[in-house]
Enzyme design. Structure first.
Site, mmCIF file in Angstrom:
data_model
loop_
_atom_site.group_PDB
_atom_site.id
_atom_site.type_symbol
_atom_site.label_atom_id
_atom_site.label_comp_id
_atom_site.label_asym_id
_atom_site.label_seq_id
_atom_site.Cartn_x
_atom_site.Cartn_y
_atom_site.Cartn_z
ATOM 1 N N THR A 171 0.854 -1.111 -0.061
ATOM 2 C CA THR A 171 0.112 -0.079 0.003
ATOM 3 C C THR A 171 0.816 1.241 -0.119
ATOM 4 O O THR A 171 2.081 1.223 0.378
ATOM 5 C CB THR A 171 -0.982 -0.039 1.150
ATOM 6 O OG1 THR A 171 -0.021 0.132 2.435
ATOM 7 C CG2 THR A 171 -1.812 -1.078 1.592
ATOM 8 N N GLU A 225 8.124 3.529 9.995
ATOM 9 C CA GLU A 225 7.453 2.023 10.009
ATOM 10 C C GLU A 225 6.502 2.226 11.409
ATOM 11 O O GLU A 225 6.652 1.147 12.392
ATOM 12 C CB GLU A 225 8.764 1.188 10.408
ATOM 13 C CG GLU A 225 9.849 0.875 9.360
ATOM 14 C CD GLU A 225 10.955 0.113 9.376
ATOM 15 O OE1 GLU A 225 10.889 -0.858 10.505
ATOM 16 O OE2 GLU A 225 11.597 -0.246 8.481
ATOM 17 N N GLY A 250 3.615 7.392 13.955
ATOM 18 C CA GLY A 250 2.373 7.641 14.027
ATOM 19 C C GLY A 250 1.306 6.853 12.803
ATOM 20 O O GLY A 250 2.145 6.088 12.183
ATOM 21 N N TYR A 285 20.614 -6.177 -5.751
ATOM 22 C CA TYR A 285 19.721 -7.024 -5.067
ATOM 23 C C TYR A 285 20.023 -8.442 -5.142
ATOM 24 O O TYR A 285 19.846 -9.160 -6.217
ATOM 25 C CB TYR A 285 18.455 -6.793 -6.010
ATOM 26 C CG TYR A 285 16.940 -7.310 -5.291
ATOM 27 C CD1 TYR A 285 16.064 -6.369 -4.771
ATOM 28 C CD2 TYR A 285 16.672 -8.649 -5.451
ATOM 29 C CE1 TYR A 285 15.035 -6.837 -4.434
ATOM 30 C CE2 TYR A 285 15.605 -9.026 -5.114
ATOM 31 C CZ TYR A 285 14.465 -8.289 -4.257
ATOM 32 O OH TYR A 285 13.410 -8.679 -4.147
#
Ligand code: FAD
Length: 554
Positions: free
Chosen positions: A211, A269, A273, A475
């Site tokens: 998200t 993280e 808040g 990566y």
């Protein structure tokens, strides 16, 4: 489950019923056998049913339940076992090992689903008044243990799922900014933007199941970040609910009022808040989008080419190159009839051999172009010249378009591997260009040495995923053949060796996965003890009661 809020499998990635299959990729089983000695065609035991888990009871008090229900309505206050298990973990391989073996530790006592900013404000105040712990939840896709409550947490733990807050609220078409609620998943957000001719251009591999709020809270990067920027560049303003107050940062292109509070929230993280909405840069949908595939004689040639591409006038949206083992993995993972599978065709191999390349060392690269047809033609011309200068060759856009279609299916392979006793995970880092080759060579060597020392077969491979003026992100994917009850310990060992190699070779602890508890032990090496002191002071000052996702980052 709440209507309209999607939820991943409790035991693995993504949606029920969707899985990786190898049968149509004849080269994949031999590749895995050669690399780690595991026969993936052997029958596997099914994942145990959810009913076999011993789920600890919720400790939600009647008083807090009544408060939460009065804010949200009873339907949006959930304490059933499966919802609590899904919200108790991210999707790191350690999470999957634990949840599959029923080691559930400290789950949230309740999962709440606010629908508005005001509801978030009221529930935060209610939980803090009851001295509970608040853990914001986006898609649950993080791989750094950023969602778990402390095993010995004696207070009530409340997971706050933002999934009902999923609307694009406003588009400022003059400025190219959109105001978007934080709980929206990637595809839903892009659909809403695209319906009005806009895109945000942020596409992490986890796009389908993560998200906007989660991206901001973990400082995420996407595969098109070379053009659109990391989320830290894209997110220009935001609203965050804190105990007793609301932080509002207006969207501004830049500002000199420092230290930057926006930067403090990015990557926080949940420790400062709950982010409820953000203002982000958006762009008109480009006319043309194309991914071209190239080969280089070696990974090192590919790295140098990527550096030259980022320094050139070709502002490509993506430039990635895989090392030799990852190239073999990609080719083995192509369907027989597909354009990826055909890359290993005899005709292409013949050309490579004629060029004097060692087929065991070749490196595959994808470069992405976007814009008007003229602009894309210009960029492709520049990139072709650079590729040729570094001894590489182009193989067209066929493989790239296939990669583009299938890119969000890749995460399912990890569950398939785990079913077969192969523990696979990723670690990523960024370094200045001066250390790009060194960190790759030394990390691969450190991993292999560590596996040899403990007598376990493992494989590690890597790609350059993002390029910047001064350096790049690499990566690493690693897989360990360990189906024993000690698999988690073996994984720990491998992960520690890789992370320490990042530190020893001028890398950062992570480029885009965040810190959580997983990377926390390296923070003082990453940002120095004084940096940790500043972070500690920030968290202590904002959250003296340690109610906000305590234990993450530091
Ligand atoms: P969650 O996992 O739900 O939460 C992550 C952290 O953010 C938690 O600490 C949580 O408390 C906090 N948080 C979530 N929402 C909010 C909010 N609204 N307010 C405050 N805090 C909040 N990451 C990348 O950047 N790029 C990739 O390409 C990428 N690929 C991945 C591929 C796979 C297969 C997997 C498993 C992970 C990948 N990730 C990637 C990691 C992960 O998807 C990112 O960290 C993502 O940003 C997490 O978003 P989420 O919504 O799932 O957050």
């Amino acid at each position: 489950m709440i209507d309209g809020v999607k939820q991943q499998k409790w035991w693995g990635w993504g949606e029920e019923g969707k899985a990786y299959h190898h049968e149509d990729k004849p080269k994949f089983a031999p590749f895995v056998k050669k690399m780690v000695g595991v026969d993936i065609t052997a029958p596997v035991a099914p994942v145990p049913p959810f009913s076999s888990l011993d789920v600890p009871a919720s400790r939600l008090s009647d008083a807090l339940r009544a408060d939460l229900e009065s804010v949200l309505g009873a339907g949006f206050v959930q304490t059933d076992d499966e919802t609590r298990v899904v919200h108790g973990f991210g999707k790191g391989v350690r999470d999957l090992l634990r949840v599959r073996s029923g080691r559930l530790s400290r789950l949230p006592d309740v999962v709440v689903y606010p629908g508005t900013q005001q509801e978030v404000e009221r529930l935060v105040d209610a939980v803090v008044a009851a001295d509970g712990v608040l853990i914001p939840f986006g898609g649950g896709s993080n791989i750094v243990a950023a969602l778990e409550a402390k095993p010995d947490e004696h207070r009530q733990v409340v997971s706050v799922n933002l999934g009902r807050m999923n609307k694009v609220l406003e588009i400022d078409e003059v400025s190219g900014l959109a105001h978007i609620e934080a709980g929206v998943f990637g595809p839903d957000m892009e659909d809403q933007l695209r319906a009005r001719g806009w895109t945000m251009g942020h596409h992490p591999d986890s796009f389908v199941w993560s998200t906007l709020g989660g991206w901001i809270a973990t400082r995420s990067s996407g595969m098109q970040s070379d053009k659109y920027g990391d989320i830290a560049d894209i997110c220009r303003g935001l609203t965050m609910v804190m105990p007793g107050r609301v932080l509002t940062l207006r969207p501004l292109p830049s500002t000199s009022s420092g230290p930057s509070v926006r930067e403090m929230v990015l990557g926080s993280e949940g420790r400062l808040g709950i982010i409820t909405s953000a203002w982000v840069n958006v762009h008109r949908i480009p006319e043309v989008r194309e991914l071209q595939a190239y080969f280089f004689p070696t990974y090192e040639d590919g790295l140098k080419a990527c550096q030259e591409i980022v320094e050139s006038d070709a502002a490509v949206m993506m430039a990635r190159v895989s090392d030799a083992i990852e190239t073999q993995y990609i080719m083995a993972n192509g369907k027989k009839s597909s354009r990826l599978g055909s890359l290993s065709s005899k005709a292409i191999q013949k050309i490579m051999l004629q060029k004097g390349w060692d087929l065991e060392k070749i490196a595959m690269s994808f470069v992405g172009f976007e814009g008007s047809p003229t602009h894309v033609r210009y960029e492709k011309g520049l990139v072709s010249k650079i590729v040729r200068r570094h001894g590489g060759m182009g193989v067209g856009k066929g493989p790239g378009s296939l990669y583009d279609q299938k890119k969000y299916d890749t995460p399912y392979i990890r569950d398939f591997m785990l079913d077969r006793g192969l523990v696979a995970d990723v670690s990523e880092t960024s370094t200045p260009w001066a250390y790009a080759e060194q960190i790759h060579t030394n990390t691969v060597a450190a991993f292999q040495r560590a596996m040899d020392e403990i007598g376990v077969r493992g494989v590690v491979f890597c790609h350059l995923s993002h390029s910047y003026h001064s350096g790049a992100c690499q990566y690493f994917t690693f897989a360990i053949a360990d189906s024993s009850p000690d698999a988690e310990k073996t994984y720990d060992h491998a992960k520690r060796v890789i992370q320490q190699s990042f530190m020893d070779n001028h890398g950062t602890v992570s480029h885009h996965h965040g810190v959580g508890e997983e990377h926390s032990p390296w923070m003082d090496q990453d940002i120095s003890p004084a940096g940790v002191f500043i972070q500690q002071a920030l968290f202590d000052g904002v959250d003296p009661g340690r109610n906000l996702n305590p234990g993450k980052i530091i």
